[in-house]
Design a protein around this motif. Structure first.
Motif, PDB file in Angstrom:
ATOM      1  N   TYR A   1     -22.394  -0.406  -2.434  1.00 22.85           N
ATOM      2  CA  TYR A   1     -23.051  -1.344  -3.356  1.00 22.85           C
ATOM      3  C   TYR A   1     -24.567  -1.371  -3.198  1.00 22.85           C
ATOM      4  CZ  TYR A   1     -18.510  -3.045  -4.877  1.00 22.85           C
ATOM      5  OH  TYR A   1     -17.250  -3.132  -5.423  1.00 22.85           O
ATOM      6  N   THR A   2     -25.095  -1.023  -2.026  1.00 26.04           N
ATOM      7  CA  THR A   2     -26.554  -0.923  -1.922  1.00 26.04           C
ATOM      8  C   THR A   2     -27.063   0.248  -2.762  1.00 26.04           C
ATOM      9  OG1 THR A   2     -26.291   0.351   0.134  1.00 26.04           O
ATOM     10  CG2 THR A   2     -26.785  -2.011   0.339  1.00 26.04           C
ATOM     11  N   ALA A   3     -26.200   1.234  -2.974  1.00 27.37           N
ATOM     12  CA  ALA A   3     -26.584   2.345  -3.856  1.00 27.37           C
ATOM     13  C   ALA A   3     -26.700   1.894  -5.306  1.00 27.37           C
ATOM     14  CB  ALA A   3     -25.558   3.476  -3.751  1.00 27.37           C
ATOM     15  N   LYS A   4     -26.081   0.754  -5.623  1.00 26.54           N
ATOM     16  CA  LYS A   4     -26.163   0.195  -6.972  1.00 26.54           C
ATOM     17  C   LYS A   4     -27.183  -0.943  -7.061  1.00 26.54           C
ATOM     18  CE  LYS A   4     -23.098   2.716  -9.120  1.00 26.54           C
ATOM     19  NZ  LYS A   4     -23.463   3.555 -10.279  1.00 26.54           N
ATOM     20  N   GLY A   5     -27.965  -1.113  -6.005  1.00 29.99           N
ATOM     21  CA  GLY A   5     -29.049  -2.087  -6.059  1.00 29.99           C
ATOM     22  C   GLY A   5     -28.785  -3.418  -5.400  1.00 29.99           C
ATOM     23  N   LEU A   6     -27.603  -3.636  -4.821  1.00 28.14           N
ATOM     24  CA  LEU A   6     -27.328  -4.906  -4.159  1.00 28.14           C
ATOM     25  C   LEU A   6     -27.997  -4.954  -2.791  1.00 28.14           C
ATOM     26  CD1 LEU A   6     -25.096  -4.902  -6.393  1.00 28.14           C
ATOM     27  CD2 LEU A   6     -23.677  -6.194  -4.786  1.00 28.14           C
ATOM     28  N   SER A   7     -28.374  -6.144  -2.371  1.00 28.54           N
ATOM     29  CA  SER A   7     -28.973  -6.334  -1.054  1.00 28.54           C
ATOM     30  C   SER A   7     -27.889  -6.583  -0.023  1.00 28.54           C
ATOM     31  CB  SER A   7     -29.931  -7.532  -1.080  1.00 28.54           C
ATOM     32  OG  SER A   7     -29.198  -8.736  -1.317  1.00 28.54           O
ATOM     33  N   ALA A   8     -28.280  -6.595   1.250  1.00 29.76           N
ATOM     34  CA  ALA A   8     -27.327  -6.888   2.314  1.00 29.76           C
ATOM     35  C   ALA A   8     -26.754  -8.298   2.165  1.00 29.76           C
ATOM     36  CB  ALA A   8     -27.996  -6.742   3.679  1.00 29.76           C
ATOM     37  N   ALA A   9     -27.601  -9.238   1.716  1.00 32.19           N
ATOM     38  CA  ALA A   9     -27.130 -10.613   1.517  1.00 32.19           C
ATOM     39  C   ALA A   9     -26.057 -10.673   0.438  1.00 32.19           C
ATOM     40  CB  ALA A   9     -28.304 -11.514   1.137  1.00 32.19           C
ATOM     41  N   GLN A  10     -26.258  -9.922  -0.636  1.00 28.62           N
ATOM     42  CA  GLN A  10     -25.264  -9.911  -1.713  1.00 28.62           C
ATOM     43  C   GLN A  10     -23.951  -9.282  -1.264  1.00 28.62           C
ATOM     44  OE1 GLN A  10     -28.018  -7.956  -4.435  1.00 28.62           O
ATOM     45  NE2 GLN A  10     -27.665  -9.592  -5.912  1.00 28.62           N
ATOM     46  N   VAL A  11     -24.039  -8.191  -0.510  1.00 32.34           N
ATOM     47  CA  VAL A  11     -22.828  -7.546  -0.002  1.00 32.34           C
ATOM     48  C   VAL A  11     -22.096  -8.487   0.950  1.00 32.34           C
ATOM     49  CG1 VAL A  11     -21.906  -5.584   1.295  1.00 32.34           C
ATOM     50  CG2 VAL A  11     -23.815  -5.242  -0.279  1.00 32.34           C
ATOM     51  N   ALA A  12     -22.857  -9.243   1.741  1.00 37.93           N
ATOM     52  CA  ALA A  12     -22.252 -10.191   2.671  1.00 37.93           C
ATOM     53  C   ALA A  12     -21.458 -11.261   1.921  1.00 37.93           C
ATOM     54  CB  ALA A  12     -23.328 -10.841   3.534  1.00 37.93           C
ATOM     55  N   VAL A  13     -22.029 -11.785   0.840  1.00 41.44           N
ATOM     56  CA  VAL A  13     -21.331 -12.782   0.028  1.00 41.44           C
ATOM     57  C   VAL A  13     -20.085 -12.167  -0.603  1.00 41.44           C
ATOM     58  CG1 VAL A  13     -21.492 -14.236  -2.022  1.00 41.44           C
ATOM     59  CG2 VAL A  13     -23.395 -14.143  -0.425  1.00 41.44           C
ATOM     60  N   LEU A  14     -20.209 -10.929  -1.087  1.00 43.36           N
ATOM     61  CA  LEU A  14     -19.071 -10.233  -1.698  1.00 43.36           C
ATOM     62  C   LEU A  14     -17.932 -10.068  -0.703  1.00 43.36           C
ATOM     63  CD1 LEU A  14     -19.208  -7.241  -4.095  1.00 43.36           C
ATOM     64  CD2 LEU A  14     -17.792  -7.053  -2.063  1.00 43.36           C
ATOM     65  N   VAL A  15     -18.260  -9.646   0.528  1.00 47.12           N
ATOM     66  CA  VAL A  15     -17.238  -9.455   1.563  1.00 47.12           C
ATOM     67  C   VAL A  15     -16.558 -10.782   1.895  1.00 47.12           C
ATOM     68  CG1 VAL A  15     -16.882  -8.858   4.000  1.00 47.12           C
ATOM     69  CG2 VAL A  15     -18.311  -7.417   2.552  1.00 47.12           C
ATOM     70  N   ALA A  16     -17.364 -11.835   2.023  1.00 46.72           N
ATOM     71  CA  ALA A  16     -16.806 -13.147   2.348  1.00 46.72           C
ATOM     72  C   ALA A  16     -15.850 -13.631   1.263  1.00 46.72           C
ATOM     73  CB  ALA A  16     -17.933 -14.163   2.543  1.00 46.72           C
ATOM     74  N   LEU A  17     -16.236 -13.453   0.006  1.00 48.89           N
ATOM     75  CA  LEU A  17     -15.387 -13.913  -1.092  1.00 48.89           C
ATOM     76  C   LEU A  17     -14.096 -13.104  -1.173  1.00 48.89           C
ATOM     77  CD1 LEU A  17     -15.444 -16.042  -3.377  1.00 48.89           C
ATOM     78  CD2 LEU A  17     -16.121 -14.209  -4.907  1.00 48.89           C
ATOM     79  N   CYS A  18     -14.188 -11.780  -0.996  1.00 48.24           N
ATOM     80  CA  CYS A  18     -12.989 -10.940  -1.029  1.00 48.24           C
ATOM     81  C   CYS A  18     -12.031 -11.310   0.101  1.00 48.24           C
ATOM     82  CB  CYS A  18     -13.363  -9.464  -0.930  1.00 48.24           C
ATOM     83  SG  CYS A  18     -14.140  -8.780  -2.404  1.00 48.24           S
ATOM     84  N   SER A  19     -12.585 -11.552   1.290  1.00 48.32           N
ATOM     85  CA  SER A  19     -11.749 -11.922   2.429  1.00 48.32           C
ATOM     86  C   SER A  19     -11.065 -13.263   2.197  1.00 48.32           C
ATOM     87  CB  SER A  19     -12.598 -11.975   3.704  1.00 48.32           C
ATOM     88  OG  SER A  19     -13.173 -10.722   3.976  1.00 48.32           O
ATOM     89  N   PHE A  20     -11.816 -14.199   1.623  1.00 50.39           N
ATOM     90  CA  PHE A  20     -11.212 -15.503   1.356  1.00 50.39           C
ATOM     91  C   PHE A  20     -10.164 -15.411   0.254  1.00 50.39           C
ATOM     92  CE2 PHE A  20     -10.873 -19.699  -0.565  1.00 50.39           C
ATOM     93  CZ  PHE A  20     -10.643 -20.482   0.563  1.00 50.39           C
ATOM     94  N   THR A  21     -10.371 -14.529  -0.713  1.00 50.37           N
ATOM     95  CA  THR A  21      -9.380 -14.344  -1.776  1.00 50.37           C
ATOM     96  C   THR A  21      -8.057 -13.876  -1.192  1.00 50.37           C
ATOM     97  OG1 THR A  21     -11.097 -13.824  -3.397  1.00 50.37           O
ATOM     98  CG2 THR A  21      -8.860 -13.140  -3.934  1.00 50.37           C
ATOM     99  N   PHE A  22      -8.117 -12.913  -0.266  1.00 52.14           N
ATOM    100  CA  PHE A  22      -6.894 -12.455   0.412  1.00 52.14           C
ATOM    101  C   PHE A  22      -6.247 -13.605   1.178  1.00 52.14           C
ATOM    102  CE2 PHE A  22      -4.924 -11.051   4.367  1.00 52.14           C
ATOM    103  CZ  PHE A  22      -3.901 -10.255   3.872  1.00 52.14           C
ATOM    104  N   PHE A  23      -7.062 -14.375   1.909  1.00 52.69           N
ATOM    105  CA  PHE A  23      -6.549 -15.517   2.665  1.00 52.69           C
ATOM    106  C   PHE A  23      -5.886 -16.525   1.733  1.00 52.69           C
ATOM    107  CE2 PHE A  23      -7.466 -19.891   4.119  1.00 52.69           C
ATOM    108  CZ  PHE A  23      -6.718 -19.910   5.292  1.00 52.69           C
ATOM    109  N   LEU A  24      -6.503 -16.773   0.586  1.00 46.90           N
ATOM    110  CA  LEU A  24      -5.962 -17.723  -0.386  1.00 46.90           C
ATOM    111  C   LEU A  24      -4.597 -17.258  -0.896  1.00 46.90           C
ATOM    112  CD1 LEU A  24      -6.763 -20.349  -1.937  1.00 46.90           C
ATOM    113  CD2 LEU A  24      -7.605 -18.859  -3.754  1.00 46.90           C
ATOM    114  N   GLY A  25      -4.459 -15.957  -1.150  1.00 48.02           N
ATOM    115  CA  GLY A  25      -3.176 -15.428  -1.607  1.00 48.02           C
ATOM    116  C   GLY A  25      -2.102 -15.554  -0.557  1.00 48.02           C
ATOM    117  N   THR A  26      -2.456 -15.284   0.700  1.00 49.46           N
ATOM    118  CA  THR A  26      -1.495 -15.402   1.797  1.00 49.46           C
ATOM    119  C   THR A  26      -1.032 -16.836   1.962  1.00 49.46           C
ATOM    120  OG1 THR A  26      -2.577 -13.546   2.937  1.00 49.46           O
ATOM    121  CG2 THR A  26      -1.101 -14.937   4.241  1.00 49.46           C
TER     122      THR A  26
END
Length: 351
Positions: free
Chosen positions: A112-137
């Motif tokens: 995603y940094t290759a598409k212009g996202l910053s480390a902060a944005q990737v961090a938020v993306l990872v956190a949301l994806c992880s929580f989405t999995f947790f929410l499904g479980t």
């Protein structure tokens, strides 16, 4: 300097593989490879096809995780194809390597940094994806326990009696569904963040929350469907039972930090299936192998090819001095995990 935890968790994962491997050997030492191979060949072609479709459903839902997180960030310029390939590669590698939050974060960081996202944005993306999995479980786990509180009794003698008691299971199930209801209410009513000690729950917009409630269970239903369709119909095991056992096995496998949940997943799943004869044991082992091949090993091989192609394209872009597109500033919060901690680890490890 590396933290002690960076050495401890790999050791915990190795210990989990060794211990579960020993108990799994005791469970399977009377089983022959020829019998297991025969059980694999006995799976009807149409059920193999259904297991393959379940795999596609699971990985499509995982791609939706990333898409949902990008919408939360306000990023819309990245194509579905790129998101799907990135998500597929991320989960194929992290499921097999272990420590899925941070191993997956590094893959996403490169992509995603290759598409212009910053480390902060990737961090938020990872956190949301992880929580989405947790929410499904949590949502599916609570639903299975409420619909059939006796499911945990399959592990009687393996877990403390308080955990296998149907009344306890019902209370736990209701509590899990109440957590999901709180998350929904917090999003709809725009409630302030919920703090439980070090845990901080941020409520996203209702549109994001609604997508999470669909995508998260869909991925787990697809993954559990792989094993369900690989099991012989003659065993008479319903999908709800397989789903509940899968959720318990997969969750414990992730918690063990064992690479790919190796040994841990198999041990819990085979034990909870309450096998009555050798033929059933062979069939269950065959189903677990089909799951590993479809959900873990084949995607791993494909992801290696994708990574090599991506890195080659990045090299070509660097030579051509391609500019990355501008993207909006990210939200500063994401539910579940600490996005700032993930961002720090990304910058520390991404070399």
């Amino acid at each position: 300097m590396k933290k002690i935890s960076e050495f401890i968790w790999p050791l915990v994962g190795l210990a989990a593989v060794v211990v579960s491997g020993y108990f799994l050997y005791q469970e399977l030492k009377s089983t022959s490879l020829s019998a297991i191979w025969g059980a694999i060949l006995a799976i009807p072609p149409h059920r193999i096809l259904l297991a393959l479709v379940s795999t596609l459903v699971a990985y499509a839902a995982l791609a939706w995780y990333d898409r949902i997180a990008l919408l939360h960030l306000g990023v819309r310029h990245i194509s579905w194809l790129f998101v799907s390939l990135c998500s597929f590669t991320t989960y194929a590698l992290s499921h097999n390597i272990g420590a899925s939050v941070f191993s997956g974060a590094l893959v996403r960081y490169r992509a995603y940094t290759a598409k212009g996202l910053s480390a902060a944005q990737v961090a938020v993306l990872v956190a949301l994806c992880s929580f989405t999995f947790f929410l499904g479980t949590v949502s599916l786990g609570g639903l299975t326990l409420v619909l059939d509180p006796h499911l945990l009794s399959r592990l009687e003698g393996k877990l403390p009696a308080v955990f296998t008691d149907p009344k306890t299971a019902l209370v736990v199930g209701i509590g899990m569904l109440a957590f999901v209801a709180l998350y929904v209410a917090g999003s709809v009513l725009r409630l302030p963040p919920l703090h439980i000690r070090a845990f901080k729950l941020e409520y996203p917009r209702p549109g994001i929350m609604g997508r999470q409630l669909i995508a998260a269970p869909l991925e787990l239903l697809g993954a559990a469907g792989i094993i369900y369709f690989a099991l012989p119909e003659s065993m008479g095991v319903d999908f709800l039972t397989v789903l509940a056992i899968f959720l318990a096995s997969f969750s414990l496998a992730l918690a063990s930090h064992a690479p790919g949940g190796l040994g841990v997943f198999e041990l819990v799943f085979i034990t909870a299936m309450q096998i009555t004869d050798a033929a059933q044991k062979d069939a269950v082992i065959a189903a677990v192998i089909v799951f590993r091949v479809f959900y873990l090993w084949l995607p791993l091989l494909a992801s290696i090819v994708i990574v090599l192609m991506f890195e080659r394209s990045r090299l070509a872009a660097a030579v051509g001095r391609n500019e990355t597109p501008a993207v909006p500033e990210p939200p500063v919060t994401a539910p579940g995990l600490d996005a700032h901690e993930i961002e720090h680890k990304l910058k520390e490890k991404a070399v």
